[in-house]
Structure formats: C-alpha cells, structure tokens
Design an enzyme around this catalytic site. Structure first.
Site, PDB file in Angstrom:
ATOM      1  N   LYS A  67       0.859  -1.290  -0.128  1.00  0.00           N
ATOM      2  CA  LYS A  67      -0.072   0.050   0.420  1.00  0.00           C
ATOM      3  C   LYS A  67       0.626   1.297   0.143  1.00  0.00           C
ATOM      4  O   LYS A  67       0.742   2.446  -0.622  1.00  0.00           O
ATOM      5  CB  LYS A  67      -0.582   0.040   1.254  1.00  0.00           C
ATOM      6  CG  LYS A  67      -1.762   1.177   1.059  1.00  0.00           C
ATOM      7  CD  LYS A  67      -2.108   2.030   2.646  1.00  0.00           C
ATOM      8  CE  LYS A  67      -1.033   2.252   2.939  1.00  0.00           C
ATOM      9  NZ  LYS A  67      -1.298   2.549   4.586  1.00  0.00           N
ATOM     10  N   ASP A  79      -6.244   0.903   0.506  1.00  0.00           N
ATOM     11  CA  ASP A  79      -6.472   0.848   2.447  1.00  0.00           C
ATOM     12  C   ASP A  79      -7.715   0.684   2.873  1.00  0.00           C
ATOM     13  O   ASP A  79      -8.507   0.007   1.840  1.00  0.00           O
ATOM     14  CB  ASP A  79      -5.622   2.974   3.052  1.00  0.00           C
ATOM     15  CG  ASP A  79      -7.100   3.304   2.354  1.00  0.00           C
ATOM     16  OD1 ASP A  79      -7.936   3.585   1.991  1.00  0.00           O
ATOM     17  OD2 ASP A  79      -6.117   4.427   3.317  1.00  0.00           O
TER      18      ASP A  79
END
Length: 225
Positions: free
Chosen positions: A121, A139
C-alpha cells in the site's frame, strides 16, 4: 446495474467535479512523503501533519534519518499510533535509502517494498503520488468504499484482490486519481459508521444505497466513448 456502469458513473462524477484530487498529507519532496506515509498507517493524516514539522526539522534528509536510532526518533512521533515500531522502521528506512539508493526514494514498487515499514500500500502511494504511476493503493477506505458501491465483487476479500479488481475497469491514466477519490469519499461521505448516504453524489449507482434505501433516482447509463 452492471459493474461496468457503476465504474462509469463513479469516474464520470469525479472527473467532472473533482478532476485533480491530492493527498492530504503535507510534504515537500519524495523523502518527506514516504516518511509521512509510513507514519500514516492506522493513523490520521491530520495527526501525521502535526508531527512532521518537528520530525523534519531534526531529520531533514534520509542521511540524517539514517544516522538516528529508534530511540532518537521516538520522542518526535510518540503521539502517532504504534510509535515504537514506526521509529524502528524510520531508522531502517533512512539507512537503506542512504546506503542502497544514494538518498533517493526509488520509483519501482519492488524496490520501494524493500524499505523498512513499506508494504504494497505504501509503495503504491509513493509510486502514484510522486511518480504518477498507475498504482492503486488499497487502504481501509478504498477497501470499504469499493465494496459498498459495488465496484468490486464480494469475493475480493484481500487488498490485493481489490486492487486488481479496481484497475481492471479504471483507465490507466486515472488510476492514481481514483485512489484519492476513493479515499476522500470514504473519509468524508462513505464513512465506516453511519455513511452519509443522503448527501452522497454516487447514490444513484451505489449497491449499498439501493439495498438499504431503494434506487436513488432513475439511472441512465452514460454514453459510450
């Protein structure tokens, strides 16, 4: 409504009404951004922005951070979630940037993921924001919103599966923007508890809205390009 039509509605709305989304993290260069993103894991951007000025005043470059210990860094980030682990990550990140990358933040996802505290991420955020690559960082906001709207199937149960499902339908040149659109929509409208469906501009195309409230309005598919 088909998934393709949901994507078209989503993309049409945001490209028209919010064409240039930006991260809410405050940064001045790639080093500052990667530090901020590491700190932002399970923490608000607002809190990260509050601690960054003092942290950067003490450690303005990767070289400065690379000479620090976790104990040196901890006092500057004590109000951030998981400060002990993040202090260790930042110390290691500074050393690796200095020793392996000549103080520069790499642009490739695989190289970014070598850095301490940098998962997929975080790597995608840096690649997207700094290098304008078509990287979709997933996320909690992106994961929740994409499922609620109906952009991804229920079988997409991992961040990687959501990432792959999203980029399948989003034009490459819009992927980095769509990441911000989904995050900001989740942060301010499609919140985790009590989503603000009554003011949501995506309600006419949202699977969650239709399930709980019925169709928001008659929907006419957008014309094909």
């Amino acid at each position: 409504m088909t998934r393709a039509n949901r994507f078209r509605y989503f993309l049409d709305y945001f490209t028209t009404n919010f064409p240039e989304p930006k991260t809410e993290l405050v940064y001045g260069n790639p080093y500052e951004l990667i530090v901020a993103v590491v700190l932002s894991a399970q923490c608000t951007d607002k809190r990260v922005n509050l601690v960054m000025p003092a942290l950067l005043a003490e450690f303005p470059t990767a070289a400065h951070l690379g000479t620090a210990t976790a104990d040196d860094i901890f006092p500057f980030i004590r109000s951030i979630s998981y400060p002990n682990n993040k202090a260790k990550h930042l110390a290691g990140l500074g050393r690796m940037l200095t020793e392996d990358f000549e103080g520069e933040v790499p642009s490739q996802i695989d190289e970014l993921q070598r850095l301490p505290g940098v998962g997929r991420k975080t790597a995608n955020v840096v690649a997207s924001v700094i290098y304008n690559q078509p990287a979709m960082a997933v996320d909690t906001h992106v994961f929740r919103v994409s499922h609620r709207i109906g952009l991804v199937p229920k079988t997409a149960t991992t961040p990687l599966a959501v990432e792959k499902a999203l980029v399948r339908y989003i034009p490459e040149e819009l992927v980095n923007k769509a990441h911000h659109w989904l995050i900001l929509h989740g942060r301010y409208i499609c919140v985790a508890r009590s989503p603000k469906c009554s003011v949501c501009p995506l309600a006419p195309s949202c699977a969650y809205f239709e399930k709980h409230f019925g169709k928001a309005a008659a929907y006419s598919p957008l014309p094909e390009n």
